[in-house]
Write a protein that holds these residues in place. Sequence first.
Motif, PDB file in Angstrom:
ATOM      1  N   TYR A  94       0.837  -1.205   0.000  1.00 60.86           N
ATOM      2  CA  TYR A  94       0.000   0.000   0.000  1.00 60.86           C
ATOM      3  C   TYR A  94       0.871   1.254   0.000  1.00 60.86           C
ATOM      4  O   TYR A  94       0.704   2.166  -0.829  1.00 60.86           O
ATOM      5  CB  TYR A  94      -0.921  -0.041   1.216  1.00 60.86           C
ATOM      6  CG  TYR A  94      -1.837   1.145   1.402  1.00 60.86           C
ATOM      7  CD1 TYR A  94      -2.110   2.041   0.375  1.00 60.86           C
ATOM      8  CD2 TYR A  94      -2.457   1.364   2.639  1.00 60.86           C
ATOM      9  CE1 TYR A  94      -2.954   3.132   0.558  1.00 60.86           C
ATOM     10  CE2 TYR A  94      -3.303   2.436   2.834  1.00 60.86           C
ATOM     11  CZ  TYR A  94      -3.538   3.324   1.797  1.00 60.86           C
ATOM     12  OH  TYR A  94      -4.378   4.391   1.984  1.00 60.86           O
ATOM     13  N   PHE A  95       1.830   1.287   0.915  1.00 52.26           N
ATOM     14  CA  PHE A  95       2.711   2.453   0.986  1.00 52.26           C
ATOM     15  C   PHE A  95       3.574   2.572  -0.260  1.00 52.26           C
ATOM     16  O   PHE A  95       3.768   3.672  -0.801  1.00 52.26           O
ATOM     17  CB  PHE A  95       3.598   2.357   2.229  1.00 52.26           C
ATOM     18  CG  PHE A  95       4.670   3.405   2.299  1.00 52.26           C
ATOM     19  CD1 PHE A  95       4.358   4.710   2.639  1.00 52.26           C
ATOM     20  CD2 PHE A  95       5.987   3.086   1.997  1.00 52.26           C
ATOM     21  CE1 PHE A  95       5.344   5.681   2.692  1.00 52.26           C
ATOM     22  CE2 PHE A  95       6.978   4.050   2.049  1.00 52.26           C
ATOM     23  CZ  PHE A  95       6.648   5.342   2.393  1.00 52.26           C
ATOM     24  N   GLY A  96       4.113   1.445  -0.742  1.00 50.31           N
ATOM     25  CA  GLY A  96       4.977   1.480  -1.922  1.00 50.31           C
ATOM     26  C   GLY A  96       4.256   1.984  -3.152  1.00 50.31           C
ATOM     27  O   GLY A  96       4.750   2.872  -3.854  1.00 50.31           O
ATOM     28  N   ALA A  97       3.064   1.440  -3.419  1.00 45.91           N
ATOM     29  CA  ALA A  97       2.309   1.862  -4.599  1.00 45.91           C
ATOM     30  C   ALA A  97       1.896   3.326  -4.494  1.00 45.91           C
ATOM     31  O   ALA A  97       2.018   4.098  -5.455  1.00 45.91           O
ATOM     32  CB  ALA A  97       1.085   0.969  -4.783  1.00 45.91           C
ATOM     33  N   GLY A  98       1.413   3.728  -3.315  1.00 46.53           N
ATOM     34  CA  GLY A  98       0.960   5.109  -3.143  1.00 46.53           C
ATOM     35  C   GLY A  98       2.088   6.112  -3.239  1.00 46.53           C
ATOM     36  O   GLY A  98       1.966   7.153  -3.917  1.00 46.53           O
ATOM     37  N   SER A  99       3.217   5.823  -2.583  1.00 44.67           N
ATOM     38  CA  SER A  99       4.330   6.776  -2.601  1.00 44.67           C
ATOM     39  C   SER A  99       4.966   6.875  -3.985  1.00 44.67           C
ATOM     40  O   SER A  99       5.370   7.960  -4.406  1.00 44.67           O
ATOM     41  CB  SER A  99       5.384   6.365  -1.569  1.00 44.67           C
ATOM     42  OG  SER A  99       5.916   5.085  -1.871  1.00 44.67           O
ATOM     43  N   GLY A 103       4.778  10.277  -5.869  1.00 51.75           N
ATOM     44  CA  GLY A 103       6.103  10.857  -6.007  1.00 51.75           C
ATOM     45  C   GLY A 103       6.542  11.011  -7.444  1.00 51.75           C
ATOM     46  O   GLY A 103       7.094  12.053  -7.828  1.00 51.75           O
ATOM     47  N   VAL A 104       6.279   9.999  -8.282  1.00 50.19           N
ATOM     48  CA  VAL A 104       6.707  10.074  -9.680  1.00 50.19           C
ATOM     49  C   VAL A 104       5.946  11.164 -10.425  1.00 50.19           C
ATOM     50  O   VAL A 104       6.528  11.960 -11.170  1.00 50.19           O
ATOM     51  CB  VAL A 104       6.516   8.703 -10.368  1.00 50.19           C
ATOM     52  CG1 VAL A 104       6.650   8.821 -11.881  1.00 50.19           C
ATOM     53  CG2 VAL A 104       7.537   7.701  -9.839  1.00 50.19           C
ATOM     54  N   ILE A 176      -1.091   5.652   6.942  1.00 45.88           N
ATOM     55  CA  ILE A 176      -0.295   5.409   5.733  1.00 45.88           C
ATOM     56  C   ILE A 176      -0.446   6.546   4.729  1.00 45.88           C
ATOM     57  O   ILE A 176       0.560   6.957   4.116  1.00 45.88           O
ATOM     58  CB  ILE A 176      -0.645   4.034   5.115  1.00 45.88           C
ATOM     59  CG1 ILE A 176      -0.137   2.924   6.027  1.00 45.88           C
ATOM     60  CG2 ILE A 176      -0.047   3.897   3.721  1.00 45.88           C
ATOM     61  CD1 ILE A 176      -0.324   1.527   5.484  1.00 45.88           C
ATOM     62  N   PRO A 177      -1.658   7.096   4.478  1.00 42.51           N
ATOM     63  CA  PRO A 177      -1.712   8.292   3.612  1.00 42.51           C
ATOM     64  C   PRO A 177      -0.825   9.429   4.100  1.00 42.51           C
ATOM     65  O   PRO A 177      -0.245  10.162   3.278  1.00 42.51           O
ATOM     66  CB  PRO A 177      -3.192   8.679   3.660  1.00 42.51           C
ATOM     67  CG  PRO A 177      -3.902   7.384   3.850  1.00 42.51           C
ATOM     68  CD  PRO A 177      -3.013   6.595   4.773  1.00 42.51           C
ATOM     69  N   SER A 239      12.333   3.934  -7.296  1.00 44.26           N
ATOM     70  CA  SER A 239      11.489   4.433  -6.208  1.00 44.26           C
ATOM     71  C   SER A 239      10.704   3.300  -5.558  1.00 44.26           C
ATOM     72  O   SER A 239      10.528   3.280  -4.329  1.00 44.26           O
ATOM     73  CB  SER A 239      10.524   5.499  -6.735  1.00 44.26           C
ATOM     74  OG  SER A 239      11.218   6.599  -7.270  1.00 44.26           O
ATOM     75  N   LEU A 240      10.231   2.353  -6.370  1.00 39.39           N
ATOM     76  CA  LEU A 240       9.481   1.229  -5.815  1.00 39.39           C
ATOM     77  C   LEU A 240      10.364   0.353  -4.943  1.00 39.39           C
ATOM     78  O   LEU A 240       9.955  -0.063  -3.847  1.00 39.39           O
ATOM     79  CB  LEU A 240       8.877   0.404  -6.952  1.00 39.39           C
ATOM     80  CG  LEU A 240       7.974  -0.764  -6.532  1.00 39.39           C
ATOM     81  CD1 LEU A 240       6.766  -0.245  -5.760  1.00 39.39           C
ATOM     82  CD2 LEU A 240       7.527  -1.570  -7.748  1.00 39.39           C
TER      83      LEU A 240
END
Length: 312
Positions: A94-99, A103-104, A176-177, A239-240
Motif C-alpha cells: 500500500y505504501f509502496g504503490a501510493g508513494s 512521487g513520480v 499510511i496516507p 522508487s518502488l
Amino acid sequence: MAQAAPALETRTRRTRPNRRTSKLARREARAFYGFASPWILGFILFGGGPVVAALLLSFAHWSLLSTPSWAGLANYRKMFADPLFYKSIVNTVYFGAGSVCLGVVTSFLLAILLNQKVRGLGFFRTVFYLPSVVAGVATAILWVNILQPDSGLINSFLRFLGIKGPGWLVDEHWAIPGLILMSVWGAGNTIVIYLAGLQSISPTLYEAARLDGAGWWNRFWNVTVPMMSPVIFFNVVTSLIASLQAYTLVLVMTEGGPNNATLMLGLYIYRQAFEYFDMGYAAALSWAMFALIGVATALQFVLARRWVHYDA
C-alpha cells in the motif's frame, strides 16, 4: 562452382577474427575487470557474503546469545502462519504503490516547471532539491510536527479553510496516507533525473509538432511523455525498490502504529531481529522482502514493454 569457391574463401577470410583486434579486446577485458575488481570484491565480501549467510540463517534458530541450531523450514512455516506478516505485506505494498504514484507524478510535473526559462530558476531548483539531502530522522521529526492533528501545519491550514483535518498519524485509516504524503518531501534526486531527461529532448520534435498544429497538451502527451518514458521507468523501478524497504521514517514517526496500521515489512524484520532476538525468523522475513521486491521489479519490466519507448 569454380567461381563460388573464391567467394566462399573471401567470406571466410573476412569473418576470421583479426589477431590484433582480439589482442586489443583481451587487453580491454583485463582493464575492465581490473577497474571493476574493487567493486566486485566489495560486493562478494560485504554483499554476497551476508546474502548467503542470511539464506543459511533462515533455516536456523539463533538468538544472538546462543549457538545457531538447525531448524529446517520451521521459520518459513511460522512466517506463513503469522497474521502480522500478511499485514506487514499489505501495508508495505500500500505504501509502496501510493508513494511511487504520487512521487513520480509530482516530481515529473515539478521538473517540467523547473525546466522553463524563467528568472531565478537556479534558486527554485536549489529549493526543491535541498530536502533530499536532509537526514531521514530529521525529516521524520519535521513531518511528525507537520502532521500533528491539533497543531500541525496541514491541519491548521485546513482549519483556516473551515475543513476539519484528519488524524493523520494517530488514525488507522489516515496513518499510511500521511506517510505517503511525507514521502514526496525528498523527491529532489528524482527531479534532477527528470530535468536531465527533459533537457535531452530535441527541440525540433516540439517544433515539428507545433507546425502540425499540436497544442500544449498534445505536445506533452505525444512528445514529452514518450521521449521521457525510459526515464520515468527508471524512476518508477528505483522508487518502488526504495519504498518497499521503508524502515527509518516509519520507526521514528509511528513505530508501526496505531494498532500496527503502519507495520511495514522492514520494521517487522527489525523487531524480530533486535527486539525479540529471533534472527532466524528475521532472516526468513528478509528473504520474503527480497521475493516481494523481485516480483514487483519483474512485473514492472513486463509492463514496460507496453509503454516504454526507446529512441533508437
